[in-house]
Design a protein around this motif. Structure first.
Motif, mmCIF file in Angstrom:
data_model
loop_
_atom_site.group_PDB
_atom_site.id
_atom_site.type_symbol
_atom_site.label_atom_id
_atom_site.label_comp_id
_atom_site.label_asym_id
_atom_site.label_seq_id
_atom_site.Cartn_x
_atom_site.Cartn_y
_atom_site.Cartn_z
ATOM 1 N N ARG A 169 5.477 -17.024 -22.402
ATOM 2 C CA ARG A 169 6.050 -16.446 -21.409
ATOM 3 C C ARG A 169 7.126 -17.343 -20.680
ATOM 4 O O ARG A 169 7.275 -17.693 -19.455
ATOM 5 N N THR A 170 8.037 -17.706 -21.734
ATOM 6 C CA THR A 170 9.208 -18.719 -21.443
ATOM 7 C C THR A 170 10.479 -18.151 -21.813
ATOM 8 O O THR A 170 10.688 -17.596 -22.860
ATOM 9 N N GLN A 171 11.680 -18.476 -20.959
ATOM 10 C CA GLN A 171 12.778 -18.063 -21.187
ATOM 11 C C GLN A 171 13.729 -19.076 -20.685
ATOM 12 O O GLN A 171 13.867 -19.259 -19.476
ATOM 13 N N LEU A 172 14.572 -19.669 -21.541
ATOM 14 C CA LEU A 172 15.557 -20.947 -21.072
ATOM 15 C C LEU A 172 17.141 -20.451 -21.482
ATOM 16 O O LEU A 172 17.161 -20.079 -22.521
ATOM 17 N N GLN A 173 17.984 -20.357 -20.589
ATOM 18 C CA GLN A 173 19.260 -19.822 -20.794
ATOM 19 C C GLN A 173 20.384 -20.875 -20.034
ATOM 20 O O GLN A 173 20.224 -21.239 -19.049
ATOM 21 N N ALA A 174 21.356 -20.977 -20.823
ATOM 22 C CA ALA A 174 22.150 -21.923 -20.131
ATOM 23 C C ALA A 174 23.783 -21.509 -20.790
ATOM 24 O O ALA A 174 23.700 -21.231 -21.842
ATOM 25 N N GLY A 175 24.650 -21.843 -19.811
ATOM 26 C CA GLY A 175 26.032 -21.639 -20.200
ATOM 27 C C GLY A 175 27.108 -22.097 -19.519
ATOM 28 O O GLY A 175 26.987 -22.707 -18.332
ATOM 29 N N VAL A 176 28.298 -22.119 -19.960
ATOM 30 C CA VAL A 176 29.639 -22.738 -19.151
ATOM 31 C C VAL A 176 30.843 -21.800 -19.414
ATOM 32 O O VAL A 176 30.815 -21.088 -20.328
ATOM 33 N N GLU A 177 31.407 -21.647 -18.413
ATOM 34 C CA GLU A 177 32.721 -20.599 -18.180
ATOM 35 C C GLU A 177 34.120 -21.526 -17.586
ATOM 36 O O GLU A 177 33.561 -21.986 -16.745
ATOM 37 N N ASN A 178 34.997 -21.309 -18.387
ATOM 38 C CA ASN A 178 36.453 -21.819 -17.746
ATOM 39 C C ASN A 178 37.206 -20.751 -17.420
ATOM 40 O O ASN A 178 37.349 -19.718 -18.211
ATOM 41 N N ILE A 179 37.869 -20.749 -16.206
ATOM 42 C CA ILE A 179 38.549 -19.527 -15.762
ATOM 43 C C ILE A 179 40.077 -20.118 -15.233
ATOM 44 O O ILE A 179 40.006 -21.372 -14.449
ATOM 45 N N THR A 180 41.205 -19.773 -15.923
ATOM 46 C CA THR A 180 42.485 -20.229 -15.477
ATOM 47 C C THR A 180 43.097 -19.076 -14.641
ATOM 48 O O THR A 180 42.759 -17.874 -15.171
ATOM 49 N N ASN A 181 43.739 -19.115 -13.706
ATOM 50 C CA ASN A 181 44.467 -18.393 -12.663
ATOM 51 C C ASN A 181 43.301 -17.459 -12.224
ATOM 52 O O ASN A 181 43.386 -16.201 -12.134
ATOM 53 N N TYR A 182 42.227 -18.109 -11.624
ATOM 54 C CA TYR A 182 40.955 -17.418 -11.018
ATOM 55 C C TYR A 182 41.448 -16.531 -9.722
ATOM 56 O O TYR A 182 42.438 -17.193 -9.010
ATOM 57 N N THR A 183 41.551 -15.335 -9.662
ATOM 58 C CA THR A 183 42.081 -14.330 -8.716
ATOM 59 C C THR A 183 40.964 -13.994 -7.661
ATOM 60 O O THR A 183 39.904 -13.400 -8.043
ATOM 61 N N TYR A 184 41.312 -14.175 -6.060
ATOM 62 C CA TYR A 184 40.323 -14.065 -5.433
ATOM 63 C C TYR A 184 40.965 -13.515 -4.104
ATOM 64 O O TYR A 184 42.267 -13.555 -4.098
ATOM 65 N N LEU A 185 40.344 -12.991 -3.052
ATOM 66 C CA LEU A 185 40.743 -12.265 -1.742
ATOM 67 C C LEU A 185 40.351 -13.628 -0.908
ATOM 68 O O LEU A 185 39.235 -14.283 -0.726
ATOM 69 N N ASP A 186 41.357 -13.807 -0.258
ATOM 70 C CA ASP A 186 41.231 -15.217 0.825
ATOM 71 C C ASP A 186 41.416 -14.667 2.227
ATOM 72 O O ASP A 186 42.109 -13.761 2.508
ATOM 73 N N ASN A 187 40.731 -15.614 2.989
ATOM 74 C CA ASN A 187 40.510 -15.149 4.349
ATOM 75 C C ASN A 187 41.827 -15.812 5.095
ATOM 76 O O ASN A 187 41.575 -16.928 5.265
ATOM 77 N N THR A 188 42.786 -15.139 5.586
ATOM 78 C CA THR A 188 43.828 -15.547 6.164
ATOM 79 C C THR A 188 43.957 -14.992 7.705
ATOM 80 O O THR A 188 44.878 -15.066 8.273
ATOM 81 N N SER A 189 42.659 -15.133 8.274
ATOM 82 C CA SER A 189 42.717 -14.513 9.653
ATOM 83 C C SER A 189 43.388 -15.664 10.637
ATOM 84 O O SER A 189 43.208 -17.032 10.342
ATOM 85 N N VAL A 190 44.077 -15.406 11.539
ATOM 86 C CA VAL A 190 44.833 -16.020 12.522
ATOM 87 C C VAL A 190 44.176 -16.145 13.807
ATOM 88 O O VAL A 190 43.619 -15.639 14.380
#
Length: 695
Positions: free
Chosen positions: A498-519
């Motif tokens: 009853r075992t499951q082991l999972q592992a991984g790695v990811e590299n992201i260039t130019n990660y695009t996101y929504l920023d909070n620019t509240s003034v």
């Protein structure tokens, strides 16, 4: 809700009776289709072809979905499983992996980064993954007799209740042709003010499985209306409730003041999908080991494939409170009575030719070459308040891409699937995707061990709404670079342990996101008070961000006592731009017993969901998306154990559960807030019931 329930039951009853009569006269006593595989908790297949108990899964009943590129079948369990029914409509996911706004059907985003799907062109419906249907999620069913499922859930009292009603019907005209429909209706009045959700998903489907011709078709309608309240006005109503009334009382959830009112996000979507293929091949005689009867079987050699997918979505943002707009939002680009609307439409055709796997002993894998052409059109408001001639502007995009696939799905030991695609003309030129997955199965110490691996490298053009968006409160036109993502992940599964082991790695260039620019600004009547007006902007991180993740699932069993565990560890190399909790935990302790000659199965227990504190994503109501917290006001969320106690009952074709949600409310700081200023539901009683009908 009651009217919809009664009408649906009457319709299904009439259709079911007609279908039963039709099938008795036309279908005969045998059924064709795929084997009735089901899956264990680790996602590995369990062969149930020998099941003969009609109260569980009738012989001949099987279900599958299809991939949207080629229309290949992907086997899924029939909806008769009894384990975990109490978590089947949890907006936070069955093991609590999602941040959400509390109410059923509200927008959500996963704490676990590897479970976050890429942003799509259907930008505004991405956060509604709990209930949103796409052609790839439609479940097709092959059945000897009409199959019907009715399911109903309810949380809380009628005045503030969350309710969900689901109906599924499938029937075969004959061994090759089947059709059906699926309905999912959510109405969450909301435990807090100005928080209601009303969502309808409906789809119709049909399929034909002939030797030489195969076809799948579905049509989906989505209608979502969500009231936006901007969160509660002060978190202390939840974290320190006695401070809010000088120790005299604790406010009820529906008495707590919210930041916004009379604001709605509405999404209406339509999807039509057709996948069909023509097979060239030959017939050969074949008999099974225990059957002396020789049958003529068609062996496909080459397939000509065509799929067409049409998507349409209209998103409306409704807010006509001018005072509220000026006080809460930094910008008001459109007039108070203006229409804040955007539309999206896409038509994508894919044609391919496939050399099929297994038509002779040398054909160890299948090979497919394909060409895709997609036309996209976006419409949005294109003038600013005060400028004469406000109008809707169209943006049109076309993309031509080519690709190929090498796949091995037959056999018991090794399977793999490698696919590559590159855009050669149009808006997305230069975009490419190379991905592969495989598994190796072998015996070790009288047990089955499974090794899975998947990897990809992608160069992706940011979705249209990251590049262009015009609305009442947010306005941008961006020139963005391609996003590059590289991932490698492996998984080890040992069923007997009853075992499951999972592992991984990811590299992201130019990660695009929504920023909070509240003034922020200082209030004129109190120099000590700093107020922030809401604003959002799209950002790209030019550098690299790495994410490492490891997950362990380990279940224990001692007689009727069970303990299921899941631990996720993850780390982001840039927690300012991509914040993640270090640990995400799920534990479920219960007893499970079969009663009345095992006709009745009972589960009694409690489970807990927990994640360590981090700067959880904020939510922007005017765009319906999650984004970063404001760096000047950000604070950490998490560290709260969400505990639910439940009783789960399975009696022949009926599943029932009762639950007490959020048992530990009232302990510690009571900080059951997973998204800033959006508390989860307080302690409440919840129940659900599901019926399966096989005739």
């Amino acid at each position: 809700m009651r009217k919809i329930l009664i009408i649906t039951i009457l319709i299904i009853t009439c259709v079911n009776s007609f279908a039963q009569t039709m099938m008795q006269s036309q279908y005969g006593t045998s059924a064709s289709g795929m084997s009735s595989d089901r899956f264990d908790r680790n996602g590995n297949p369990i062969d149930t072809t020998a099941v003969v108990d009609a109260s569980t899964v009738p012989v001949g009943l099987s279900s599958w979905t299809i991939d949207e590129r080629f229309g290949n079948r992907i086997q899924v369990p029939v909806d008769t499983l009894q384990f975990g029914f109490q978590n089947s409509n949890d907006n936070g996911g069955p093991t609590g992996h999602f941040t959400h706004l509390g109410n059923l059907g509200s927008p959500r985003i996963s704490h676990v980064f590897f479970e976050r799907k890429e942003t799509t062109q259907e930008f505004f419906t991405d956060p509604y993954s709990f209930s949103y249907d796409t052609p790839g999620t439609v479940k097709y069913t092959n059945t000897k007799s009409p199959f019907t499922n009715l399911t109903y859930y309810k949380l809380g009292s009628s005045r503030r209740a969350e309710e969900q009603f689901k109906a599924y019907f499938a029937v075969n005209v004959n061994k090759r042709l089947g059709f059906g429909f699926d309905i999912d209706y959510i109405y969450g009045r909301g435990q807090y003010l100005n928080q209601s959700t009303a969502q309808f998903n409906g789809n119709l489907f049909t399929y034909y499985h002939g030797d030489k011709y195969e076809m799948h078709f579905n049509f989906i309608n989505n209608n979502y209306k969500v009231t936006e309240n901007g969160g509660i006005a002060d978190d202390r109503y939840i974290t320190h409730p006695l401070e809010m009334a000088d120790g005299k009382r604790v406010y009820k959830s529906y008495e707590i003041q919210t930041n916004l009112q009379d604001i709605w996000n509405k999404n209406t979507g339509y999807h039509a999908f057709l996948s069909h293929r023509y097979n060239l091949g030959f017939y050969k005689d074949e008999s099974s080991e225990n059957d002396t009867i020789v049958k003529e079987v068609f062996v496909p050699v080459t397939s000509f494939i065509h799929t067409v997918k049409v998507d349409m979505n209209t998103r409306r943002y409704i807010s006509q409170n001018d005072k509220q707009n000026r006080e809460y939002f930094q910008n008001n680009y459109l007039g108070n009575d203006s229409t804040d609307m955007t539309k999206y439409m896409s038509v994508k055709n894919t044609v391919g030719i496939s050399l099929r796997e297994g038509f002779n002993k040398w054909a160890k894998a299948g090979l497919t070459a394909f060409v895709s052409f997609e036309h996209r059109r976006f419409s949005m408001t294109d003038s600013i308040n005060g400028t004469p001639g406000q109008f809707m502007r169209d943006y049109k995009e076309n993309t031509l891409s080519v690709g190929g696939q090498l796949i091995k799905s037959q056999g018991k030991t090794i399977h793999y699937d490698v696919l590559g695609e590159i855009a050669v003309l149009g808006e997305d030129i230069g975009q490419f995707n190379i991905e592969g997955k495989g598994d190796l199965n072998f015996r070790l110490f009288n047990d089955t061990v499974r090794l899975d691996a998947n990897a990809y490298i992608k160069n992706i053009k940011p979705t249209f709404y990251y590049r262009h968006f015009h609305s009442k409160h947010y306005w941008w036109d961006n020139d963005l670079s391609m996003i590059t993502r590289t991932k490698l992940e492996g998984k080890l599964s040992i069923d007997r342990w009853r075992t499951q082991l999972q592992a991984g790695v990811e590299n992201i260039t130019n990660y695009t996101y929504l920023d909070n620019t509240s003034v922020g600004y200082t209030s004129s009547n109190d120099a000590r008070t700093k107020t922030y007006k809401n604003d959002v902007a799209v950002r790209q991180n030019a550098g690299n961000i790495q994410v490492f993740s490891a997950k362990l699932r380990q279940d224990f069993k001692l007689g009727i006592l069970h303990l299921d565990n899941e631990v996720v560890y993850q780390k982001s190399s840039n927690s300012t731009i991509l914040p993640l909790p270090d640990l995400v935990l799920y534990h479920n302790l219960y007893i499970r017993a079969g009663l009345a000659k095992k006709v009745l199965t009972v589960e009694l227990g409690a489970d807990v969901r927990y994640f360590t504190q981090y700067y959880a994503p904020d939510y922007a109501p005017a765009i319906g998306q999650f984004y970063l917290q404001n760096p000047e006001t950000r604070y950490k969320l998490g560290g709260y154990p969400l505990v639910n106690g439940y009783l789960n009952i399975h009696l022949k074709r009926t599943r029932i559960f009762v639950m007490m949600y959020n048992l530990v409310q009232g302990t510690g700081e009571r900080s059951y807030i997973f998204a800033p200023h959006y508390p989860l539901n307080p302690r409440a009683f919840k129940f659900g019931i599901s019926w399966n009908f096989f005739d």
